[in-house]
Design an enzyme around this catalytic site. Sequence first.
Site, PDB file in Angstrom:
ATOM      1  N   LYS A   9       0.789  -1.252   0.210  1.00 19.04           N
ATOM      2  CA  LYS A   9       0.031  -0.243  -0.253  1.00 19.04           C
ATOM      3  C   LYS A   9       1.094   1.047   0.151  1.00 19.04           C
ATOM      4  O   LYS A   9       2.837   1.184   0.329  1.00 19.04           O
ATOM      5  CB  LYS A   9      -0.871   0.420   1.405  1.00 19.04           C
ATOM      6  CG  LYS A   9      -0.270  -0.159   2.664  1.00 19.04           C
ATOM      7  CD  LYS A   9       0.365   1.596   2.938  1.00 19.04           C
ATOM      8  CE  LYS A   9       0.949   1.448   4.093  1.00 19.04           C
ATOM      9  NZ  LYS A   9       0.899   3.144   4.609  1.00 19.04           N
ATOM     10  N   ASP A 134      -2.831  -1.539  10.241  1.00 19.56           N
ATOM     11  CA  ASP A 134      -2.355  -1.282   8.946  1.00 19.56           C
ATOM     12  C   ASP A 134      -3.797  -2.445   7.757  1.00 19.56           C
ATOM     13  O   ASP A 134      -3.941  -2.981   6.751  1.00 19.56           O
ATOM     14  CB  ASP A 134      -1.076  -1.323   7.732  1.00 19.56           C
ATOM     15  CG  ASP A 134      -0.427   0.030   8.033  1.00 19.56           C
ATOM     16  OD1 ASP A 134      -1.952   0.859   7.817  1.00 19.56           O
ATOM     17  OD2 ASP A 134       0.143   0.454   7.668  1.00 19.56           O
TER      18      ASP A 134
END
Length: 279
Positions: A9, A134
């Site tokens: 990401k 996350d």
Amino acid sequence: MIKEFARAKINLTLDILGKRADGFHEVEMIMQTIALADVIEIETANEIILKISGNDSLPTDEKNLAYRAVLEVQKFCGKNFGVSINLTKKIPSAAGLAGGSSDAAAVIRGLNKLYDLNLSVDDMLKIGAEIGSDVPFCIIGGTCLASGRGEKLTRLNDLDIFDVVLIKPHGEISTAWAYKTYDENISEIHPPNAEIIKLLNEKNYDAAFKKFYNVLESVAVQKIPEIATYKKFLQDNGAKIAMMSGSGSTVFAFIDNFNLEKFSGDAQIFITKTFQKVI
């Protein structure tokens, strides 16, 4: 055998709203999946076995988030099963790209399929939140606004596909160090996330790109000055946007027709694309 891709990401924005009573920071950030991925292959086994290729320095026990993901799925489901995990690392570690979190997310998705656990997306997000902030985002991927300590997700419209260049300088930045140092040097500049989301929904990308901002970038540059050097290099070579991801130290850019021969720095470099939702 089940195969999952653990996709990295990037942070299009990262804002810190303050310190929470539980010791975490209250954050608000726009996250985006990219195509760069580790590969996870899992099979049934009598015990938990984690084998890693591509990075010999990583632990293969419960200190690894992929291993811990198995334990958390077992705990959630009340089952004690084994699994053999072959993890091929492509995402650099300690890079602000959520490589470990994405590995854990891929293991959760893979176990759900391997053992027909019938976990809902919400179930998987709850499991992921126990592992790391996350991990929930890495489970679903795409484009999301993450808040709380990062585990509260609002799905946004998928970003168009953009070419992405990543430059990872040598040296690592501890997330704990980055947040602690930020607390001592709080930024007066903050990304206008609501305005950015509106612009992204309108696909007014040029205007949105100008407002992307990561409050930890100025902190990280104190430790790794090359972050600023590589950011300027990307800007000078046609980047639509160039900035640091997460707590660093990777710099990413949306850039068309990047000429790799122009780069002469001593760093890892990756050429990839944005990637739309995982599930």
